[in-house]
Design an enzyme around this catalytic site. Structure first.
Site, PDB file in Angstrom:
ATOM      1  CE  LYS A 102      -7.621   5.935  -2.752  1.00  0.00           C
ATOM      2  NZ  LYS A 102      -6.765   7.123  -2.755  1.00  0.00           N
TER       3      LYS A 102
ATOM      4  CE  LYS B 113      -4.869   3.155  -2.947  1.00  0.00           C
ATOM      5  NZ  LYS B 113      -4.528   4.535  -2.963  1.00  0.00           N
TER       6      LYS B 113
HETATM    7  C1  PBG Z   1      -4.278   9.386  -1.384  1.00  0.00           C
HETATM    8  C2  PBG Z   1      -3.795   8.013  -1.573  1.00  0.00           C
HETATM    9  C3  PBG Z   1      -3.977   6.958  -0.665  1.00  0.00           C
HETATM   10  C4  PBG Z   1      -3.250   5.878  -1.171  1.00  0.00           C
HETATM   11  C5  PBG Z   1      -2.677   6.264  -2.394  1.00  0.00           C
HETATM   12  N1  PBG Z   1      -3.031   7.601  -2.636  1.00  0.00           N
HETATM   13  C6  PBG Z   1      -4.656   6.899   0.650  1.00  0.00           C
HETATM   14  C7  PBG Z   1      -6.045   7.334   0.799  1.00  0.00           C
HETATM   15  O1  PBG Z   1      -6.825   7.399  -0.150  1.00  0.00           O
HETATM   16  O2  PBG Z   1      -6.390   7.631   1.938  1.00  0.00           O
HETATM   17  C8  PBG Z   1      -3.139   4.563  -0.456  1.00  0.00           C
HETATM   18  C9  PBG Z   1      -1.924   3.764  -0.715  1.00  0.00           C
HETATM   19  C10 PBG Z   1      -1.610   2.732   0.299  1.00  0.00           C
HETATM   20  O3  PBG Z   1      -2.328   2.504   1.291  1.00  0.00           O
HETATM   21  O4  PBG Z   1      -0.563   2.108   0.124  1.00  0.00           O
HETATM   22  N2  PBG Z   1      -5.052   9.947  -2.333  1.00  0.00           N
END
Ligand code: PBG
Length: 325
Positions: free
Chosen positions: A194, A247
């Protein structure tokens, strides 16, 4: 001799016969934003076409989605500010929004594959995925809470828990503790690679979960790196993840390809909120054709090597029949 590659592009039937990749609704997962209450819906300013809804309304939507051929959703809670605190205690409330939603949804649709997000940001008054103490995110204390959150979701009926927090060692601890509590067949989809991305803005708007101070650079991966992502992915596989997620998706197609080449686990890509809103906004401004761009973006993610894709377009695609069930 001229090689006439256009022979294989001559008409639709031939093109489809030699098509190397195909999208299936079974491989798409719809994210859902929940709020407490009954018969409540709220627009999200930065995500045109997506709403936060109370459980009763989301259940109606899910029923339609299932009838159109969608098999899986991932759920996220929008928590009232007065329920947030520095220890994110609402994440462990057995009567909280997510445990209730899991139970309600599974009662109505036992076959639906229900995935939950494991992280503290929706419940944390600091807006971080982990516990913040003197300006630092505490890894092991956060993991202890994430383990309890995962067990609560498993108890409530989740099929898969998806840790999105990027703390170290959480997959191993969650797996061991799920087993200990006899949730041996609740799976783990790890947000393994991520990235610290600018593309999560609309999601943080949807949950009102933006960090109150600092950024997420001490836990999410630097966009400059790819070896580091592979290292994270390999570790999460060894710790017991059942699927590996990358992601965001479109800016990270190279990472998806590399991960696919280095694992036999299913690879999941998350087409995140910013990717959704970029396509929506440019089509609203008549810059691109929305339906074509959606299919092209998803096919590219698939071609790169993703087996599954989490996309906010899933329900739209099914409704418009862009992919036949
Ligand atoms: C939080 C989380 C996030 C997303 C999924 N789980 C945001 C972040 O890490 O700030 C992002 C999903 C998206 O932008 O569609 N843990």
């Amino acid at each position: 001799m001229i090689k006439r590659g256009r022979i294989l592009r001559k008409n639709k039937n031939i093109r489809e016969m030699v098509s190397e990749n195909k999208l299936h609704l079974e491989n798409l997962i719809q994210p859902i934003f929940l709020i407490s209450g009954k018969n409540k819906r709220e627009k999200i300013k930065t995500m045109d076409g997506i709403e936060r809804k109370s459980i009763d309304l989301q259940i109606k939507d899910i029923k339609k989605m299932i009838s159109m051929g969608i098999k899986s959703v991932i759920i996220f809670p929008s928590i009232e500010e007065n329920k947030k605190n520095k220890n994110a205690t609402e994440a462990l409330n057995p009567k909280g929004l997510i445990p209730n939603a899991i139970k309600e949804i599974k009662k109505q649709f036992p076959e639906l594959i229900l995935i939950t997000d494991i992280a503290l940001d929706p419940y944390n008054s600091d807006g971080h995925d982990g516990i913040l103490h003197n300006g630092k995110i505490l890894n092991d204390k956060t993991v202890d809470i994430l383990v309890k959150q995962a067990i609560l979701h498993a108890k409530s009926g989740a099929d898969f828990v998806a840790p999105s927090d990027m703390m170290d060692g959480r997959i191993l601890k969650i797996r061991n503790n799920l087993d200990k509590e006899n949730f041996k067949y609740v799976g783990i989809i790890s947000y393994a690679a991520k990235y610290c991305s600018s593309l999560y803005g609309p999601f943080r708007d949807a949950l009102n979960s933006a960090p109150k101070s600092g950024d997420k650079k001490t836990y999410q991966i630097n966009p400059a790196n790819s070896d580091e992502a592979l290292k994270e992915v390999i570790e999460d596989e060894a710790e017991g993840a059942d699927m590996l997620m990358i992601k965001p998706a479109i800016f990270y197609l190279d990472i998806i390809s590399k991960v696919k080449a280095n694992t036999y686990l299913p690879v999941v890509a998350y087409q995140v909120s910013g990717e959704y809103s970029m396509l929506i906004c440019s089509s609203k401004n008549n810059i691109i054709d929305l339906d074509d761009a959606i299919l092209e973006s998803l096919l590219s993610i698939k071609r790169a090597g993703a087996n599954l894709i989490i996309s906010y377009f899933t329900s739209y695609i099914a409704k418009k029949g862009l992919i036949k069930a």
